[in-house]
Structures are given as C-alpha cells and as structure tokens.
Design a protein around this motif. Structure first.
Motif, PDB file in Angstrom:
ATOM      1  N   VAL A  99       0.817  -1.228   0.000  1.00 61.35           N
ATOM      2  CA  VAL A  99       0.000   0.000   0.000  1.00 61.35           C
ATOM      3  C   VAL A  99       0.848   1.275   0.000  1.00 61.35           C
ATOM      4  CG1 VAL A  99      -2.027  -1.100   1.039  1.00 61.35           C
ATOM      5  CG2 VAL A  99      -0.329  -0.005   2.526  1.00 61.35           C
ATOM      6  N   GLU A 100       2.094   1.198   0.521  1.00 63.13           N
ATOM      7  CA  GLU A 100       2.948   2.394   0.502  1.00 63.13           C
ATOM      8  C   GLU A 100       3.333   2.742  -0.936  1.00 63.13           C
ATOM      9  OE1 GLU A 100       3.278   4.217   3.052  1.00 63.13           O
ATOM     10  OE2 GLU A 100       2.330   2.776   4.407  1.00 63.13           O
ATOM     11  N   ARG A 101       3.673   1.688  -1.701  1.00 62.60           N
ATOM     12  CA  ARG A 101       4.086   1.912  -3.098  1.00 62.60           C
ATOM     13  C   ARG A 101       2.894   1.865  -4.062  1.00 62.60           C
ATOM     14  NH1 ARG A 101       7.513  -2.398  -4.487  1.00 62.60           N
ATOM     15  NH2 ARG A 101       8.418  -1.213  -6.208  1.00 62.60           N
ATOM     16  N   ARG A 102       1.748   1.467  -3.511  1.00 60.52           N
ATOM     17  CA  ARG A 102       0.531   1.348  -4.330  1.00 60.52           C
ATOM     18  C   ARG A 102       0.735   0.407  -5.517  1.00 60.52           C
ATOM     19  NH1 ARG A 102      -2.518   7.206  -3.937  1.00 60.52           N
ATOM     20  NH2 ARG A 102      -2.035   7.536  -1.741  1.00 60.52           N
ATOM     21  N   ARG A 103       1.470  -0.669  -5.241  1.00 61.09           N
ATOM     22  CA  ARG A 103       1.759  -1.622  -6.315  1.00 61.09           C
ATOM     23  C   ARG A 103       1.509  -3.042  -5.843  1.00 61.09           C
ATOM     24  NH1 ARG A 103       7.331  -0.295  -9.333  1.00 61.09           N
ATOM     25  NH2 ARG A 103       6.714   1.749 -10.118  1.00 61.09           N
ATOM     26  N   PRO A 104       1.183  -3.934  -6.793  1.00 59.27           N
ATOM     27  CA  PRO A 104       1.089  -5.349  -6.411  1.00 59.27           C
ATOM     28  C   PRO A 104       2.462  -5.830  -5.940  1.00 59.27           C
ATOM     29  CG  PRO A 104       0.340  -4.985  -8.670  1.00 59.27           C
ATOM     30  CD  PRO A 104       0.959  -3.701  -8.209  1.00 59.27           C
ATOM     31  N   VAL A 105       2.496  -6.707  -4.944  1.00 65.60           N
ATOM     32  CA  VAL A 105       3.780  -7.219  -4.452  1.00 65.60           C
ATOM     33  C   VAL A 105       4.410  -8.168  -5.461  1.00 65.60           C
ATOM     34  CG1 VAL A 105       4.843  -8.657  -2.667  1.00 65.60           C
ATOM     35  CG2 VAL A 105       3.222  -6.860  -2.021  1.00 65.60           C
ATOM     36  N   LEU A 106       3.599  -9.024  -6.089  1.00 67.22           N
ATOM     37  CA  LEU A 106       4.150  -9.996  -7.035  1.00 67.22           C
ATOM     38  C   LEU A 106       4.310  -9.368  -8.422  1.00 67.22           C
ATOM     39  CD1 LEU A 106       2.120 -13.252  -6.219  1.00 67.22           C
ATOM     40  CD2 LEU A 106       4.406 -12.614  -5.416  1.00 67.22           C
ATOM     41  N   ALA A 107       5.428  -9.684  -9.080  1.00 71.20           N
ATOM     42  CA  ALA A 107       5.651  -9.177 -10.436  1.00 71.20           C
ATOM     43  C   ALA A 107       4.531  -9.639 -11.374  1.00 71.20           C
ATOM     44  CB  ALA A 107       7.006  -9.656 -10.946  1.00 71.20           C
ATOM     45  N   ASN A 108       3.974 -10.820 -11.075  1.00 73.75           N
ATOM     46  CA  ASN A 108       2.887 -11.365 -11.906  1.00 73.75           C
ATOM     47  C   ASN A 108       1.516 -10.761 -11.566  1.00 73.75           C
ATOM     48  OD1 ASN A 108       2.109 -13.454 -13.886  1.00 73.75           O
ATOM     49  ND2 ASN A 108       0.987 -14.343 -12.154  1.00 73.75           N
ATOM     50  N   LEU A 109       1.496  -9.837 -10.616  1.00 79.59           N
ATOM     51  CA  LEU A 109       0.273  -9.172 -10.112  1.00 79.59           C
ATOM     52  C   LEU A 109      -0.550 -10.089  -9.198  1.00 79.59           C
ATOM     53  CD1 LEU A 109      -0.910  -7.202 -13.290  1.00 79.59           C
ATOM     54  CD2 LEU A 109       1.018  -6.743 -11.753  1.00 79.59           C
ATOM     55  N   THR A 110      -1.018 -11.209  -9.696  1.00 83.72           N
ATOM     56  CA  THR A 110      -1.735 -12.150  -8.826  1.00 83.72           C
ATOM     57  C   THR A 110      -0.902 -13.421  -8.679  1.00 83.72           C
ATOM     58  OG1 THR A 110      -2.899 -13.165 -10.662  1.00 83.72           O
ATOM     59  CG2 THR A 110      -4.020 -11.337  -9.543  1.00 83.72           C
ATOM     60  N   GLY A 111      -1.310 -14.259  -7.724  1.00 84.36           N
ATOM     61  CA  GLY A 111      -0.592 -15.521  -7.517  1.00 84.36           C
ATOM     62  C   GLY A 111      -1.537 -16.570  -6.983  1.00 84.36           C
ATOM     63  N   GLY A 112      -0.976 -17.697  -6.593  1.00 86.96           N
ATOM     64  CA  GLY A 112      -1.772 -18.815  -6.078  1.00 86.96           C
ATOM     65  C   GLY A 112      -1.630 -18.889  -4.566  1.00 86.96           C
ATOM     66  N   LEU A 113      -2.769 -18.859  -3.870  1.00 86.07           N
ATOM     67  CA  LEU A 113      -2.766 -18.895  -2.407  1.00 86.07           C
ATOM     68  C   LEU A 113      -2.789 -20.346  -1.925  1.00 86.07           C
ATOM     69  CD1 LEU A 113      -2.956 -17.191   0.223  1.00 86.07           C
ATOM     70  CD2 LEU A 113      -5.445 -17.424   0.042  1.00 86.07           C
TER      71      LEU A 113
END
Ligand SMILES: Cc1cc2nc3c(=O)[nH]c(=O)nc-3n(C[C@H](O)[C@H](O)[C@H](O)COP(=O)(O)O)c2cc1C
Length: 309
Positions: free
Chosen positions: A205-219
């Motif tokens: 939320v600080e960088r306002r960016r997805p954490v994963l380079a792929n945007l989504t991932g598998g939980l």
C-alpha cells in the motif's frame, strides 16, 4: 504387542502406496533436494515440480509473498523440461526407491501428450498427475482446468498414449468443481488430486503496487484448508475414483480430516517450507493417531465422516 497399523492405500490402476502421505508438486523440488531432511522411501510418494516438454525459467521475481496463514506464489512453472528430468532426476530417485509421481503441465493438449509419451516406459515413474491450471494458448488463453470439455479432451488424449496411472489435478478456481471432476473421471482419469491454489493478490500500500511481479498468484497453506476440505467432500460424493486431497495440511488432524471427507491419500505442500521433513514426520504421527484411536487400517477412515440427520 499390538499389531502394526496398515497404512497402505490403493489409488486405483494397480497403484498401492506404502502410506497415504505424499509431498505436493512445486513444494518439494525433485525430491532429491530434501534428502538431508527426509528418507524419501518413507513417504507415500513424491509429486515432483510440474514438467513441461521444454525447460522454463518461470516468472521474474518477486514470486513469493507470505500471507496470513498462507503464502502467495507466482513461480510460473519453472522446470528443467522432460528430457533433463528423465536423464538427471529420475535415475537417482529410482535408486532411492522413491515413489515418484510426475506432475505435467502444458499450454495445450500436445504439450501434455508430449510429456506423457516421453515418460512412457521409463522405469521409476509411478503415476502422472496432470496440472490443468495453465492457460490454453491455442484457444484464447482460458484455463484448461476451468472447462469440462477441455479437461476431458486433455485427459482422454493422455489416456490414449500412456499406460501409467493417470491423476488429474483440479483447480478450485471454478464455480462447479464437481462438473470438472466428473469430466476428468469420465475421460479416463484413475484418480483426482485436489486442490491446486486459489487466486489471490497482495498490494504494497505504501508503493501502491502489487507485491508480485505477476500481479496475482496462487494462495496455499492453512488459509485455504476449509475450502479444500469442502471441495474434496463435494467431489467424493460425485465420482467413484480415488481422491488425493490437499490444501493447508500442517498436522495429523488435518490429514485425518481430508481422509474422513473422502480422500484416499493426501499431499503436504506449503508446510514443507517451514519444516522440510514434515511429511515423513506426519507418516509416523498418522500411524500413532490410528493406534490411539483403535484404527487398524487407515483405509477405514476414508469417507468415514458421519453426517448428522
Ligand atoms: C511454490 C509453489 C509451487 C507450486 N507449483 C505447482 C506445480 O508446479 N504444479 C502443481 O500442480 N501445483 C503446484 N503448486 C500447488 C501445490 O501442489 C498444492 O496444490 C497447493 O499448494 C495446496 O497445498 P498446500 O496448501 O499444502 O501448499 C505449487 C504450490 C506452491 C506453494
């Protein structure tokens, strides 16, 4: 002295496992990396990282992020490809008498068929597990595992070229998992593995960016366990072939829970990241649990849930 508990389970197509605890694809490498922690022979089986016709580098980092009671990954199916798997990984696994299940993935029917053909007749492979959670490049990128028709097509095509026991691994990211399960069973699967990971996303939320380079991932991990248990329960009531349950197993009660709702065997995934030897420890604990509960044969637990009327 009490008689030892029978832990052997029958997964159909003539495949008997020494016990019902396997390690899940993608969380246990090619098994050999875990030798310092586990005697591979003690496991019911090792499901290796998904194998494709050619080597793949996977996604760029970051590819993993920890989440509450779980983990989000977007490894992107990095693997050595089927030829190197056969030449470099399979012979040492065979020497160690490990039960090896090869997880297969591809971007279309031809990829699954190519890997199955390459593995046909190769000593040391106990079964194939088809990971159908990949986009189909030939048909507009939809996930093969989301369409009963595509699942049936891939399953039947592999069935035609392989005599190995054939497991189909289901994605839970569908509205009716029972329909997909039935399509795989009707097309010739010998067993079904469920579940793969659930789609998730984490935002910095600080960088306002997805954490994963792929945007989504598998939980994966304990966060998904109740959903995975429900999926196994539903599928067990709809198909007759054996099920291999997984999703968030971290202790012996979790294994028993999957068995009670209808799984004949289980796979331990994310938990191996915390404790590399956990799957072997759980084999011993399952035997002890059965002894303490007067269960002589672990198969007595399969589907033994009692539903109050
Ligand atoms: C890092 C990672 C990589 C994975 N790679 C694969 C894979 O290559 N093929 C596959 O079918 N499932 C793969 N999975 C899914 C697991 O095999 C398993 O279905 C899922 O993680 C749920 O079990 P768990 O909660 O015990 O981890 C992967 C999971 C993780 C965490």
């Amino acid at each position: 002295m009490s008689t030892p508990v029978n832990l052997e389970v029958d997964l159909g197509a003539g495949l008997i496992l020494r016990n019902p605890v396997l390690t899940a694809s993608g969380t246990f490498g090619y098994g050999l990396e875990f030798e310092p922690f586990v005697d591979l022979r003690r496991l019911g089986g090792i499901v290796v990282k998904g194998i494709s016709p050619r080597p793949r580098a996977g996604n760029p980092p970051p590819r993993l992020v920890e989440t509450p009671s779980g983990m989000l990954n977007a490894i992107g199916l990095q693997n050595v490809g089927v030829e190197r798997f056969i030449d470099d990984k399979l012979p040492p696994l065979r020497e160690r008498d490990a039960t090896v299940v090869v997880n297969v993935f591809g971007q279309g029917t031809e990829d699954y068929v190519a890997v199955a053909e390459a593995l046909d007749g190769k000593p040391g492979v106990a079964a194939l597990e088809l990971n159908l959670s990949c986009p189909n490049v030939a048909h507009g990128g939809f996930l093969i595992g989301k369409s009963p028709k595509a699942v049936a097509e891939v399953t039947a095509a592999v069935r035609r070229v392989s005599r190995l026991p054939l497991w189909v691994k289901l994605t839970p990211n569908v509205s009716e998992i029972v329909d997909i399960a039935a399509a795989a069973a009707d097309a010739g699967a010998d067993a079904l593995s469920l579940v793969n990971t659930y789609v998730g996303m984490v935002v910095d939320v600080e960088r306002r960016r997805p954490v994963l380079a792929n945007l989504t991932g598998g939980l994966s991990g304990p966060a998904i366990r109740p959903m995975a248990v429900a999926a196994v329960y539903q599928v067990a009531r709809a198909v007759k072939i054996p099920l291999i349950g997984m999703g968030g197993i971290v202790c012996v009660r979790d294994i028993v829970e999957f068995l009670l709702v209808g799984a004949s065997a289980v796979q331990v995934g994310t938990a191996s990241f915390n404790e590399p030897g956990i799957a072997a420890r759980l084999v011993d604990e399952l035997a002890a649990w059965c002894r303490d509960h007067g269960v002589d044969d672990v198969r007595e637990l399969v589907g033994a849930i009692e539903i109050p009327r």
